[in-house]
Design an enzyme around this catalytic site. Structure first.
Site: not given
Length: 287
Positions: A221, A225, A241
């Site tokens: 994650w 990002y 997410d």
């Protein structure tokens, strides 16, 4: 500066995203004007950004060295996604019926970038498993304690973001977070000292994510990002997410798993980052 772009440009969505993540002491958003402190090659200043009268953003720069202006412009173009080609992006996404609806509603949506790779990585780690609000509160404490004070005429702009040298040596858990996360933050700063290119774009999204997840405390994650907002990888996408899962569930009227989201997102390649931004924005908040 006037920084041109291909229209349309959804400034309301961009400034809304930045406002929700504005770090106290370093960034402000007032009446649609974004302002922040900046640091380039050890020198400090500040910028203000607002929509221009045409297809450009008006940028005010206060900085001690004019030679830094090309670098400031380069960073701002990446931060505000000014080189995007919305017609091509929208046409590609609109081949999926759900995305076609979202694109029609917000044809000028961009993927917000960041001023600095270390800053974005620290933000991403702070955001692990907590809300945006809680993460930004911690970021404000970090800037106040470890950032360098900056004298400006703007009450909300008082510090620049801490240097990697300071963060690598600090016990950041004292700010009010788990010790493991504090160590991850310091490790991220040390990784930049060890490899100044660690947060720069790589040959592929796969290579960039692999380099990031090799860092202690960085999972998929966080890596996706960082790839999305700092490396500017248009196909970066974090299938786990919760905001994306909730957005898709709300739009399609039923429960959605991370696996189902990942499968659904295959139709949005190679522009999954833009699809993600549309999903986040559909929730009327970008978290």
């Amino acid at each position: 500066m006037r920084l041109a772009y291909q229209p349309p440009y959804d400034w309301a969505a961009m400034v809304g995203f930045l406002s929700a993540r504005a770090i106290a002491g370093m960034e402000t958003v007032e009446a649609g004007l974004y302002r922040r402190s900046i640091s380039v090659s050890g020198q400090h200043g500040w910028i203000s950004v607002t929509p221009g009268a045409g297809d450009w953003l008006d940028v005010g720069v206060e900085f001690p060295e004019a030679a830094a202006l090309p670098e400031i412009e380069r960073r701002l173009r990446r931060m505000f996604d000014l080189d995007a080609q919305p017609q091509l992006i929208n046409a590609q996404l609109a081949t999926d019926p759900l995305m076609a609806q979202l694109v029609a509603a917000r044809p000028g949506l961009r993927v917000p970038g960041t001023w600095d790779g270390l800053e974005l990585a620290i933000r991403a780690v702070l955001g692990q498993q907590i809300t945006v609000v809680a993460a930004i509160r911690l970021a404000g404490k970090l800037v106040a304690q470890y950032g360098q004070p900056l004298d400006t005429p703007h009450a909300g702009i008082t510090h620049v973001f801490p240097t990697p040298e300071v963060l690598a040596a600090a016990d950041l858990a004292t700010l009010g977070m788990p010790k493991a996360r504090g160590r991850t933050l310091s490790g991220v700063a040390q990784a930049l000292l060890d490899d100044p290119e660690v947060f720069e774009p790589k040959a592929s999204l796969k290579e960039g994510v692999a380099r990031l997840v090799a860092l202690p405390g960085i999972g998929d994650w966080t890596a996706q990002y960082i790839a999305m907002r700092q490396m500017r990888e248009a196909d970066a996408f974090a299938t786990g997410d919760i905001g994306l899962i909730n957005a898709l569930a709300a739009l399609e009227g039923g429960p959605v798993s991370a696996r189902q989201l990942g499968g659904r997102a295959e139709a949005w390649r190679p522009l999954r980052a833009y699809a993600a931004q549309h999903l986040w924005t559909s929730l009327q908040r970008s978290d």
